[in-house]
Design a protein around this motif. Structure first.
Motif, PDB file in Angstrom:
ATOM      1  N   VAL A   4       9.568  -4.652   3.569  1.00  0.00           N
ATOM      2  CA  VAL A   4       9.635  -3.228   3.252  1.00  0.00           C
ATOM      3  C   VAL A   4       9.360  -3.115   1.757  1.00  0.00           C
ATOM      4  O   VAL A   4       9.966  -3.836   0.960  1.00  0.00           O
ATOM      5  CB  VAL A   4      11.018  -2.641   3.586  1.00  0.00           C
ATOM      6  N   TYR A   5       8.443  -2.214   1.369  1.00  0.00           N
ATOM      7  CA  TYR A   5       8.071  -2.059  -0.042  1.00  0.00           C
ATOM      8  C   TYR A   5       8.726  -0.808  -0.619  1.00  0.00           C
ATOM      9  O   TYR A   5       8.853   0.223   0.054  1.00  0.00           O
ATOM     10  CB  TYR A   5       6.550  -1.957  -0.189  1.00  0.00           C
ATOM     11  N   TRP A   6       9.143  -0.912  -1.873  1.00  0.00           N
ATOM     12  CA  TRP A   6       9.738   0.209  -2.603  1.00  0.00           C
ATOM     13  C   TRP A   6       8.926   0.414  -3.868  1.00  0.00           C
ATOM     14  O   TRP A   6       8.769  -0.516  -4.683  1.00  0.00           O
ATOM     15  CB  TRP A   6      11.190  -0.085  -2.948  1.00  0.00           C
ATOM     16  N   ILE A   7       8.367   1.630  -4.044  1.00  0.00           N
ATOM     17  CA  ILE A   7       7.480   1.906  -5.169  1.00  0.00           C
ATOM     18  C   ILE A   7       7.864   3.244  -5.805  1.00  0.00           C
ATOM     19  O   ILE A   7       8.604   4.043  -5.217  1.00  0.00           O
ATOM     20  CB  ILE A   7       5.997   1.935  -4.736  1.00  0.00           C
ATOM     21  N   TRP A   8       7.345   3.474  -7.007  1.00  0.00           N
ATOM     22  CA  TRP A   8       7.529   4.751  -7.712  1.00  0.00           C
ATOM     23  C   TRP A   8       6.230   5.530  -7.607  1.00  0.00           C
ATOM     24  O   TRP A   8       5.188   5.086  -8.064  1.00  0.00           O
ATOM     25  CB  TRP A   8       7.888   4.495  -9.165  1.00  0.00           C
ATOM     26  N   GLU A   9       6.284   6.691  -6.965  1.00  0.00           N
ATOM     27  CA  GLU A   9       5.087   7.496  -6.772  1.00  0.00           C
ATOM     28  C   GLU A   9       5.463   8.969  -6.726  1.00  0.00           C
ATOM     29  O   GLU A   9       6.467   9.339  -6.112  1.00  0.00           O
ATOM     30  CB  GLU A   9       4.395   7.096  -5.463  1.00  0.00           C
ATOM     31  N   GLU A  10       4.673   9.803  -7.383  1.00  0.00           N
ATOM     32  CA  GLU A  10       4.901  11.245  -7.418  1.00  0.00           C
ATOM     33  C   GLU A  10       6.323  11.575  -7.892  1.00  0.00           C
ATOM     34  O   GLU A  10       7.021  12.412  -7.318  1.00  0.00           O
ATOM     35  CB  GLU A  10       4.627  11.867  -6.044  1.00  0.00           C
ATOM     36  N   GLU A  11       6.750  10.848  -8.929  1.00  0.00           N
ATOM     37  CA  GLU A  11       8.045  11.093  -9.575  1.00  0.00           C
ATOM     38  C   GLU A  11       9.247  10.840  -8.667  1.00  0.00           C
ATOM     39  O   GLU A  11      10.322  11.417  -8.863  1.00  0.00           O
ATOM     40  CB  GLU A  11       8.110  12.535 -10.115  1.00  0.00           C
ATOM     41  N   ARG A  12       9.094   9.964  -7.697  1.00  0.00           N
ATOM     42  CA  ARG A  12      10.233   9.615  -6.848  1.00  0.00           C
ATOM     43  C   ARG A  12      10.047   8.217  -6.263  1.00  0.00           C
ATOM     44  O   ARG A  12       8.941   7.666  -6.257  1.00  0.00           O
ATOM     45  CB  ARG A  12      10.410  10.634  -5.715  1.00  0.00           C
ATOM     46  N   ILE A  13      11.161   7.659  -5.766  1.00  0.00           N
ATOM     47  CA  ILE A  13      11.130   6.341  -5.135  1.00  0.00           C
ATOM     48  C   ILE A  13      10.673   6.491  -3.693  1.00  0.00           C
ATOM     49  O   ILE A  13      11.193   7.335  -2.956  1.00  0.00           O
ATOM     50  CB  ILE A  13      12.525   5.692  -5.181  1.00  0.00           C
ATOM     51  N   LYS A  14       9.707   5.692  -3.302  1.00  0.00           N
ATOM     52  CA  LYS A  14       9.203   5.735  -1.931  1.00  0.00           C
ATOM     53  C   LYS A  14       9.444   4.402  -1.240  1.00  0.00           C
ATOM     54  O   LYS A  14       9.252   3.338  -1.827  1.00  0.00           O
ATOM     55  CB  LYS A  14       7.715   6.079  -1.900  1.00  0.00           C
ATOM     56  N   ARG A  15       9.866   4.502   0.018  1.00  0.00           N
ATOM     57  CA  ARG A  15      10.067   3.331   0.884  1.00  0.00           C
ATOM     58  C   ARG A  15       8.861   3.245   1.807  1.00  0.00           C
ATOM     59  O   ARG A  15       8.557   4.184   2.531  1.00  0.00           O
ATOM     60  CB  ARG A  15      11.352   3.516   1.684  1.00  0.00           C
ATOM     61  N   VAL A  16       8.167   2.101   1.782  1.00  0.00           N
ATOM     62  CA  VAL A  16       6.927   1.950   2.540  1.00  0.00           C
ATOM     63  C   VAL A  16       7.042   0.737   3.456  1.00  0.00           C
ATOM     64  O   VAL A  16       7.328  -0.373   2.995  1.00  0.00           O
ATOM     65  CB  VAL A  16       5.711   1.766   1.602  1.00  0.00           C
ATOM     66  N   LYS A  17       6.816   0.963   4.749  1.00  0.00           N
ATOM     67  CA  LYS A  17       6.751  -0.150   5.687  1.00  0.00           C
ATOM     68  C   LYS A  17       5.460  -0.039   6.467  1.00  0.00           C
ATOM     69  O   LYS A  17       5.183   0.987   7.078  1.00  0.00           O
ATOM     70  CB  LYS A  17       7.946  -0.164   6.633  1.00  0.00           C
ATOM     71  N   LEU A  18       4.649  -1.085   6.422  1.00  0.00           N
ATOM     72  CA  LEU A  18       3.345  -1.073   7.059  1.00  0.00           C
ATOM     73  C   LEU A  18       3.377  -1.829   8.367  1.00  0.00           C
ATOM     74  O   LEU A  18       4.077  -2.832   8.502  1.00  0.00           O
ATOM     75  CB  LEU A  18       2.302  -1.701   6.128  1.00  0.00           C
ATOM     76  N   ASP A  19       2.614  -1.333   9.335  1.00  0.00           N
ATOM     77  CA  ASP A  19       2.448  -2.042  10.599  1.00  0.00           C
ATOM     78  C   ASP A  19       1.346  -3.068  10.393  1.00  0.00           C
ATOM     79  O   ASP A  19       0.166  -2.737  10.399  1.00  0.00           O
ATOM     80  CB  ASP A  19       2.070  -1.066  11.709  1.00  0.00           C
ATOM     81  N   CYS A  20       1.756  -4.308  10.179  1.00  0.00           N
ATOM     82  CA  CYS A  20       0.800  -5.338   9.761  1.00  0.00           C
ATOM     83  C   CYS A  20       0.384  -6.278  10.895  1.00  0.00           C
ATOM     84  O   CYS A  20      -0.107  -7.367  10.644  1.00  0.00           O
ATOM     85  CB  CYS A  20       1.389  -6.161   8.617  1.00  0.00           C
ATOM     86  N   LYS A  21       0.596  -5.887  12.146  1.00  0.00           N
ATOM     87  CA  LYS A  21       0.216  -6.754  13.247  1.00  0.00           C
ATOM     88  C   LYS A  21      -1.293  -6.972  13.233  1.00  0.00           C
ATOM     89  O   LYS A  21      -2.081  -6.036  13.298  1.00  0.00           O
ATOM     90  CB  LYS A  21       0.646  -6.138  14.582  1.00  0.00           C
TER      91      LYS A  21
END
Length: 202
Positions: A157-174
């Motif tokens: 699970v990735y956590w990044i700073w984007e558009e002035e807020r913290i975003k949690r990103v999970k990709l379907d990598c199958k």
């Protein structure tokens, strides 16, 4: 933290900073963490890794009597958190100052990496009465820990700073592999950074 059948789902906690003043030459902010009773500073000169690798194997710290609260003071830093007890055991955080202090719970394996510019991190820790610095900072290698290796293989699970807020990103990598292309470094008074990924079919 949310309890679910099969394990614990982790929602990471970031302690926000309170900006008092921000100019092109001065950054003035409150970085306090309630309950903190210990502080340490980790300076990465250029592209350092904490803890360093064990040959071709990654190493991780794990604390049993200390909760970390890591705040980036200068630059940016990538943290990897692994906890086999969580439903989503593998987290990657591209941490900058605007995100606040990243909390690392007790029993969580963790390591951090900096880019070529290096970085400075302030950790305002919460330590219990059994804290012993001789035991809390011993690296654990993927070479010798099967449980850690298995959890490390989970899609992160990735956590990044984007558009002035913290975003949690999970990709379907199958069927796909994910690689990091670039992490920006702050170039303006207000700390802004981002991560660029490349998704390729295996």
């Amino acid at each position: 933290m949310i309890c679910r059948k099969g394990g614990l789902q982790m929602l990471l906690h970031f302690v926000p900073i309170n900006v008092f003043r921000e100019t092109p030459q001065v950054s003035f902010f409150d970085a306090g963490v309630n309950g903190s009773n210990g502080a340490d500073v980790v300076i990465h000169h250029k592209n350092a890794i904490s803890p360093p690798d064990d040959g071709n194997f990654e190493q991780y710290y794990i604390h049993n009597h200390q909760v970390d609260h890591n705040l980036v003071i200068e630059g940016s830093r990538k943290f990897t958190l692994i906890n086999p007890k969580w439903d989503e055991p593998h987290h990657v955080i591209f941490l900058n100052r605007a995100m606040g202090a990243l909390q690392i719970p007790i029993g969580t394996y963790h390591r951090s990496e900096s880019g070529k510019e290096g970085s400075i991190v302030l950790n305002q820790a919460t330590r219990d009465d059994m804290f012993d610095q001789r035991k809390e900072f011993s690296p654990v290698s993927l070479r010798s820990n099967k449980q850690l290796r298995k959890a490390r293989q989970a899609h992160p699970v990735y956590w990044i700073w984007e558009e002035e807020r913290i975003k949690r990103v999970k990709l379907d990598c199958k069927g796909y592999s994910l690689s990091l292309i670039h992490i920006s470094e702050p170039t303006r008074p207000r700390v802004i950074s981002y991560a660029v990924f490349c998704l390729k079919k295996k």
